[in-house]
Design a protein around this motif. Structure first.
Motif, short mmCIF file in Angstrom:
data_model
loop_
_atom_site.label_atom_id
_atom_site.label_comp_id
_atom_site.label_asym_id
_atom_site.label_seq_id
_atom_site.Cartn_x
_atom_site.Cartn_y
_atom_site.Cartn_z
N GLN A 127 2.30 -4.31 -1.91
CA GLN A 127 0.98 -5.32 -2.06
C GLN A 127 -0.35 -4.63 -1.68
OE1 GLN A 127 0.98 -8.62 -2.99
NE2 GLN A 127 3.32 -8.44 -3.35
N THR B 103 2.79 -0.38 -7.99
CA THR B 103 4.07 0.03 -8.45
C THR B 103 4.56 1.26 -8.53
OG1 THR B 103 4.44 -2.20 -9.10
CG2 THR B 103 6.21 -0.81 -9.38
N VAL B 104 5.40 2.03 -7.95
CA VAL B 104 5.89 3.42 -8.33
C VAL B 104 7.33 3.58 -8.42
CG1 VAL B 104 5.79 5.87 -7.55
CG2 VAL B 104 3.95 4.48 -7.11
N ARG C 132 10.73 1.99 -8.51
CA ARG C 132 11.18 0.55 -8.18
C ARG C 132 10.75 0.00 -6.93
NH1 ARG C 132 17.53 1.80 -9.32
NH2 ARG C 132 17.15 2.14 -11.74
N VAL C 133 9.76 0.76 -6.46
CA VAL C 133 9.08 0.20 -5.16
C VAL C 133 7.79 -0.35 -5.40
CG1 VAL C 133 8.24 0.98 -2.79
CG2 VAL C 133 10.27 2.13 -3.99
N THR C 134 7.48 -1.68 -5.00
CA THR C 134 6.29 -2.22 -5.06
C THR C 134 5.52 -2.42 -3.88
OG1 THR C 134 7.10 -3.39 -7.28
CG2 THR C 134 5.16 -4.26 -6.25
N ARG D 186 -1.13 -5.47 -6.88
CA ARG D 186 0.27 -4.74 -6.77
C ARG D 186 0.22 -3.11 -7.31
NH1 ARG D 186 4.35 -8.23 -5.56
NH2 ARG D 186 4.07 -10.40 -6.58
#
Length: 160
Positions: free
Chosen positions: A30, A23-24, A26-28, A21
């Motif tokens: 794949q 993640t930046v 609140r955006v994740t 993952r």
């Protein structure tokens, strides 16, 4: 889930890169679905661009007025030097604007077929660390979660 899939590669407030993952905020994303990563520089600061355009237009307008009015023929050599120095003002404003407010570093990629801005910062060091961590995560993901990708293994050499 294997232990390699939870390997933490980069962690700072708001940014986490693991093997599976990215993640930046609140955006994740794949990692396995990220392709075509590329880095670019973002747009220049709007205030600096407007200052360059305004000063360039004003200096150009003064030059045109002097040219059409015949005023250029009556100028002294010192006035020509001053006019030449004034023509450097837009370039100096552009350099100062890029120095004080540099364009951000941006990491783009395809996520599920859509072009997405993955990460953006004006800190070159942080951008390099996040980019390297994400590339490493993609390599580890591609090689089935190995801790070390094949490129880091010493090649076989015959003994002589």
């Amino acid at each position: 889930m294997t232990g390699a899939k939870t390997t933490l590669l980069y962690a700072r407030p708001g940014i986490i890169v693991t093997v599976d993952r990215f993640t930046v905020g609140r955006v994740t994303f794949q990692v396995a679905e990220l392709t075509h990563l590329r880095s670019t520089r973002g747009p220049h600061d709007r205030i600096a661009v407007r200052a360059v355009a305004t000063s360039g237009a004003a200096i150009g307008g003064v030059g045109l007025l002097l040219g059409f009015s015949g005023g250029l023929q009556r100028l002294t050599a010192g006035a020509y030097l001053l006019l030449g120095a004034v023509l450097l003002v837009p370039a100096l404003i552009a350099v100062a604007g890029d120095r004080w407010r540099p364009p951000p570093y941006e990491l783009w990629g395809l996520y599920r077929g859509d072009g997405v801005l993955l990460f953006s910062t004006d800190d070159e060091r942080q951008f390099g660390q996040v980019t390297r961590a994400l590339v490493r995560a993609r390599e580890m993901n591609r090689y089935g979660g190995w801790n070390e990708p094949l490129a880091s293994v010493d090649p076989w050499r015959p003994s002589r």
